[in-house]
Design an enzyme around this catalytic site. Structure first.
Site, PDB file in Angstrom:
ATOM      1  N   CYS A  23       8.116 -10.410  28.323  1.00 36.30           N
ATOM      2  CA  CYS A  23       7.887  -9.161  27.691  1.00 36.30           C
ATOM      3  C   CYS A  23       6.765  -8.399  27.796  1.00 36.30           C
ATOM      4  O   CYS A  23       6.659  -7.399  27.296  1.00 36.30           O
ATOM      5  CB  CYS A  23       7.579  -9.952  26.279  1.00 36.30           C
ATOM      6  SG  CYS A  23       9.455 -10.550  25.371  1.00 36.30           S
ATOM      7  N   HIS A  68      15.473   5.054  20.169  1.00 29.36           N
ATOM      8  CA  HIS A  68      15.585   5.798  21.651  1.00 29.36           C
ATOM      9  C   HIS A  68      14.027   6.152  21.825  1.00 29.36           C
ATOM     10  O   HIS A  68      13.855   7.165  22.474  1.00 29.36           O
ATOM     11  CB  HIS A  68      16.627   6.479  21.989  1.00 29.36           C
ATOM     12  CG  HIS A  68      17.887   6.110  21.973  1.00 29.36           C
ATOM     13  ND1 HIS A  68      18.705   5.869  20.979  1.00 29.36           N
ATOM     14  CD2 HIS A  68      18.384   5.656  23.353  1.00 29.36           C
ATOM     15  CE1 HIS A  68      19.654   5.222  21.372  1.00 29.36           C
ATOM     16  NE2 HIS A  68      19.573   5.062  22.679  1.00 29.36           N
ATOM     17  N   GLU A 123      15.661  -8.661  16.832  1.00 26.28           N
ATOM     18  CA  GLU A 123      15.537  -8.202  18.357  1.00 26.28           C
ATOM     19  C   GLU A 123      16.557  -8.939  19.222  1.00 26.28           C
ATOM     20  O   GLU A 123      16.885  -8.110  20.041  1.00 26.28           O
ATOM     21  CB  GLU A 123      14.194  -8.854  18.671  1.00 26.28           C
ATOM     22  CG  GLU A 123      13.739  -8.112  19.968  1.00 26.28           C
ATOM     23  CD  GLU A 123      12.442  -8.602  20.256  1.00 26.28           C
ATOM     24  OE1 GLU A 123      11.537  -7.821  19.812  1.00 26.28           O
ATOM     25  OE2 GLU A 123      12.108  -9.367  20.735  1.00 26.28           O
TER      26      GLU A 123
END
Length: 134
Positions: A23, A68, A123
């Site tokens: 991550c 986005h 997620e």
């Protein structure tokens, strides 16, 4: 207590500085957020509230702020390169985790006058984070 839940979907990119695993790298997610609204009593139409009112509130925030977009901690060293290349991003005070994003959505919906029970951000298909105020 009555509770309704509206789901919304969006995409974002991020990275978690100093994370010991993958991550820490630039990556993105297609997520589902579930927004739950609670009331002790139903309105005159027999509802907690209209699902479309929740959707409009959440969609407005998500479309302007999260969808986005590239989310970064305000101290991320990649920010100057993004600025120099006129790239879109959002720098925030906390690390852009699912937990923090669920809190951001919760606070926005609450500020718009909804009695929010919780916001859950999925997620991945098997991992979610929830924010609620008890």
């Amino acid at each position: 207590m009555y509770i309704i839940t509206k789901e919304v979907y969006f995409c974002y990119g991020h990275r978690l500085m100093n994370h010991p695993g993958k991550c820490r790298n630039l990556h993105g997610h297609s997520v589902k957020a579930s927004i739950s609204i609670k009331q002790n009593n139903l309105n005159d139409q027999g509802m907690v509230c209209d699902f479309s009112d929740v959707k409009d509130c959440v969609d407005g925030f998500i479309n302007k702020v999260l969808d986005h977009n590239f989310l970064l901690h305000k101290d991320d060293p990649i920010i100057p390169a993004l600025v120099a290349n006129n790239e879109q991003f959002l720098a925030i005070d906390e690390h852009p985790t699912a937990e923090v994003l669920s809190k951001m959505i919760y606070q926005h919906v609450k500020q718009q006058g909804f009695n929010v029970d919780q916001v859950v951000l999925w997620e991945t298909a098997s991992a979610n984070a929830c924010y609620r105020e008890d």
